[in-house]
Design an enzyme around this catalytic site. Sequence first.
Site, mmCIF file in Angstrom:
data_model
loop_
_atom_site.group_PDB
_atom_site.id
_atom_site.type_symbol
_atom_site.label_atom_id
_atom_site.label_comp_id
_atom_site.label_asym_id
_atom_site.label_seq_id
_atom_site.Cartn_x
_atom_site.Cartn_y
_atom_site.Cartn_z
ATOM 1 N N GLU A 1 -11.930 44.961 -23.826
ATOM 2 C CA GLU A 1 -13.072 45.040 -24.723
ATOM 3 C C GLU A 1 -12.718 45.711 -26.057
ATOM 4 O O GLU A 1 -13.471 45.616 -27.030
ATOM 5 C CB GLU A 1 -14.238 45.795 -24.068
ATOM 6 N N SER B 1 -8.887 44.335 -16.550
ATOM 7 C CA SER B 1 -9.819 45.463 -16.666
ATOM 8 C C SER B 1 -10.011 46.187 -15.338
ATOM 9 O O SER B 1 -11.136 46.539 -14.961
ATOM 10 C CB SER B 1 -11.178 44.989 -17.214
#
Length: 441
Positions: A316, A201
């Site tokens: 996510e 991320s």
Amino acid sequence: MPSPDWHAPAVHERIEALVTLPGSKSLTNRFLVLAALANGTSRLRRPLRSRDTLLMAEALRSLGAGIDDGTTDSAGADWIVTPASLRGGGTVDCGLAGTVMRFLPPVAALCDGPVVFDGDEQARVRPMGPVLDALRILGATIDDGGRGTLPFTVHGAGSVPGGEVAIDASASSQFVSALLLAGPRYEQGVTVRHVGPPVPSEPHIEMTVETLRDAGAIVDDGEPDTWRVEPSEINALDVQVEPDLSNAAPFLAAALVTGGQVTVPGWPQHTTQAGDAIRDILDAMGADVSLTREGLTVTGTGDVSGVDVDLHDASELTPVVAAIAALADSPTVIRGVAHIRGHETDRLAALSRELGALGSDVHETDDGLHIRPRPLTGGTFHTYSDHRMVMAAAVLGLRVPGVVVENVGTVAKTLPTFVELWDGMLGGSGHPARTADAASA
């Protein structure tokens, strides 16, 4: 306490809706931290009000900051943040919020006394060791009983020497962001070097760097896996928070899996939010995707295709993408997300178990999932106190009658009005879904 179960609505017609979403959780919490450390009063416009951001605001209040969230006026009011001398002696409730448990220990080290950190039972297994060890190297004193997890105590001394530290951030980009956000207030600033497998991320670190620069901090990120924040004041902010693009994913997925059309207004033309990747993913899975000044529109074509996708930088999105994949006409491989085993729950195990229980052929791999679509049937979809699991279940329920979502209230972590927005979208027939602000006013 668990909330009631929710019968995810199935639809048998084309969805057409406009869905206005509240601000980004990731940006709201980064802005809150910087505003609490700033040299003047800040204004956050259209922030997200969710469990994670309210926990962050309350934690910063306990450290001395003044935060007026406008709740007596309107749920859509600005937040006014007034910094003050940082004080110890309190306890921070982290809930399940990774941003609270990781971003605030470096701030607490600047307090004038001890600060105790704890959270939900599930939070006590989330890794904290890299950021706690890094803070010790930078000059902070921390008592965690050698566990590297919650609960722990940061013994604030009023200042932190700072300097250079090497960490393995392969479990979470938040370890890097945490040190950078407080770095300008450290005597020598902070230089963070990542050593280990690739940081997951990474767009979230880019977001941190951008928000620091917005506040006047000097950040050098020109060398790979190295970030340097110079010691400096943090300027007061007056910012409008972008819509949460990860929270948009299930609504946009609804357009794809039902052959309908959903528009999310205010989609930024440029963003550091990792959730922006949903545009390319939905396009690859069969949708028509259009970004204009008015917003992002996704139109289903009637086909839902499997993909081979690396979600390392946008992990996510994994639960919603997995839900779409279970409804596709060909297999899907999701790669690069081994680290989400340490999120709110072990998301790979949870998705494999729950999709499998509905009839999908799902196998965990070393770093992701392999999903082969099969006919699905309804049943209870367990959420493991994970907001993203609720969103995945809602997408499945559109096409699979009888999906019952356990503990739907856990979605309040990032989007308390999810069910209202979902019902509004499905009742649209061309009429706008209620905005999150209106639904919670």
